[in-house]
Enzyme design. Sequence first.
Site, PDB file in Angstrom:
ATOM      1  N   SER A 271       1.033  -0.770  -0.411  1.00 30.57           N
ATOM      2  CA  SER A 271       0.012   0.048  -0.436  1.00 30.57           C
ATOM      3  C   SER A 271       0.954   1.792  -0.324  1.00 30.57           C
ATOM      4  CB  SER A 271      -0.829  -0.322   1.347  1.00 30.57           C
ATOM      5  OG  SER A 271      -1.327   1.042   1.592  1.00 30.57           O
TER       6      SER A 271
ATOM      7  N   TYR B 155      -1.731  -1.001  10.197  1.00 29.60           N
ATOM      8  CA  TYR B 155      -1.826  -1.189   9.541  1.00 29.60           C
ATOM      9  C   TYR B 155      -0.816  -0.107   8.322  1.00 29.60           C
ATOM     10  CZ  TYR B 155      -3.608  -1.322   4.264  1.00 29.60           C
ATOM     11  OH  TYR B 155      -3.645  -1.637   2.763  1.00 29.60           O
TER      12      TYR B 155
END
Length: 258
Positions: A149, A162
Amino acid sequence: MDGPRNLDGRIALVTGAGSGLGQASAIELARRGAHVVFTELPDRLDRAAETLDLIEAAGGSGLVLGLDVTDLKSIRQVAESTAAIRGRIDMLVNNAGINIRQDAFDVTEEAWDRVLDTDLKGVFFMAQAVGRIMRDQNPQGGSIVNVASVMGLGSYFQRAAYCSAKAGVVNLTKVLALEWAPVNIRVNAVCPAFVDTPLTKPMFESQPESYDDIMWRTPMRRLGQPDEVANAVAFLCGPESSYVNGLPMTVDGGWTVT
């Protein structure tokens, strides 16, 4: 089928393909001629039915296996079953992942462990299990694409766990690319920004201010589409990227250049 058929006869394994980026990647690989084995959580296998229907509608072939990437026994079973059924594994798309949004002051140990166990530990041990098969098969080698990501290259609110996990995936990708190149295994990552999927829609509906902020941070002023990420995945899996190794490829509308 439309598009290149540059993966005819190759075997792909895609994790977490019941919806979103995993589903789009599985369909795109099938469109390009790959035989796709894809996974979903054992208690959510009903979600995989749509993916299988879409693969077959595109003229491809698919097989569904249950997988919990936080369970090392489950990882080994899926890797070994895929190789036993299909004869080999040419591509792994390490897509399964979760996010639990919490302010950093409020992150719990349980939430931290769930995110890291799924998004980083699961990615490594899945790559290890499949990498061993790729190393030992004949002909030797394959391509692994880890779904990271832009949060692994930077930061964003309410994503301490995350962002940490995805940063780990980015650097893990580089380590594996370095170690496994001698056995003809390429390891790359895709780093999407926010994509229009069933996982992001509820956030934007409940927090419209988040959508506005994300649009402000994205030069192209729109969300990505799952097929745009899937095309990057397919490129990194395919022969056109045969000299690409250890790359964190951004698919982000310019997010990381701002």
